[in-house]
Design a protein around this motif. Sequence first.
Motif, mmCIF file in Angstrom:
data_model
loop_
_atom_site.group_PDB
_atom_site.id
_atom_site.type_symbol
_atom_site.label_atom_id
_atom_site.label_comp_id
_atom_site.label_asym_id
_atom_site.label_seq_id
_atom_site.Cartn_x
_atom_site.Cartn_y
_atom_site.Cartn_z
ATOM 1 N N GLY A 143 1.157 51.797 -3.295
ATOM 2 C CA GLY A 143 -0.103 52.433 -3.633
ATOM 3 C C GLY A 143 -0.796 51.833 -4.828
ATOM 4 N N ALA A 158 -2.758 51.126 0.177
ATOM 5 C CA ALA A 158 -2.204 52.420 0.567
ATOM 6 C C ALA A 158 -0.699 52.383 0.746
ATOM 7 N N SER A 161 1.767 55.492 4.918
ATOM 8 C CA SER A 161 1.744 56.957 4.861
ATOM 9 C C SER A 161 3.158 57.504 5.009
ATOM 10 N N THR A 162 4.024 56.715 5.609
ATOM 11 C CA THR A 162 5.453 57.060 5.682
ATOM 12 C C THR A 162 6.241 55.829 5.233
ATOM 13 N N HIS A 171 -0.498 60.327 -0.586
ATOM 14 C CA HIS A 171 -1.850 60.347 -0.041
ATOM 15 C C HIS A 171 -2.846 60.228 -1.181
ATOM 16 N N ARG A 172 -3.850 59.418 -0.983
ATOM 17 C CA ARG A 172 -4.883 59.228 -2.006
ATOM 18 C C ARG A 172 -6.141 59.953 -1.552
ATOM 19 N N VAL A 173 -6.735 60.702 -2.446
ATOM 20 C CA VAL A 173 -7.985 61.403 -2.166
ATOM 21 C C VAL A 173 -9.105 60.610 -2.840
ATOM 22 N N ASP A 186 -4.226 60.571 -6.533
ATOM 23 C CA ASP A 186 -3.118 60.575 -5.607
ATOM 24 C C ASP A 186 -2.544 61.980 -5.530
ATOM 25 N N ASN A 188 0.389 64.753 -3.641
ATOM 26 C CA ASN A 188 1.676 64.928 -2.975
ATOM 27 C C ASN A 188 1.533 66.166 -2.115
#
Length: 190
Positions: A143, A158, A161-162, A171-173, A186, A188
Motif C-alpha cells: 500500500g 494498492a 485486497s487480500t 482498504h484505502r478511502v 487507509d 481496516n
Amino acid sequence: ERGYKVLVVPGNHDYGTGTRGSASSVSSFKEKYFGSKRITYPKVDIIGKIAFIGLDSTADELHWRDRFLSEGELGMAQLKRLKRVLNRLEVISRKKVVYMHHHPFDFKLGMQLKDSADLKLIIENKIDMLLFGHYHVSPVSAGKIYNGVWGIPRCYNAGSSTHKNGNIGFHRVIDLANDDPRMDYDGNFI
C-alpha cells in the motif's frame, strides 16, 4: 447488487496461471466481466466528473517471447490509444484516473512494468491519479504511496485486497471530490 459500479482490469492470474499467460484466458476474462470479447484497452468509464481509464498491463505479455507475466507490458498499440484517449474532449475536461495491475515504479528486477518509461511520457503531469497493485511484499509494507511521482498528485499502490496465508488486506478511502490527497486514508474494515 448494492448499486456500486465496479471497474476491473486483468492481472497476470486472470490471463493464465499467474506466471504463464494463455491467450484463451483473455477472451474468457472479457466475456465474464464485460459481456463481450471485443473490449479493447484503454477502457474508459465516465462517472460524473471523473474519467476512469483502465489499462491492460498484461496485454503485450502473451506472445511467444514472454514466458512470464510478473513484469507486465502495455504494448505500443495500447500506449498509442491511451495518448489519443487523453486528448478526447470528454476526457480532457474531467479528472483523470488511470488504473492497472502491474507496478510502474517497482525497480526490482523482474517486477517493474516493462514499458514504464513509455507510459511516463504519456501520462506525466497529465492525470490526477494513478492506481496499481501487484506488489509482492508483506501486508505490513503493502500500500505504498507515491504521490507526486511523474507529476501525478495521487499515486497509490494498492498491493492486494487480500494477501497470502490468510492475511487480510487493507482498504484505502479516496475522496476524489477533494483535491488534497492528505484527506485520503487507509481503513481496516474487518
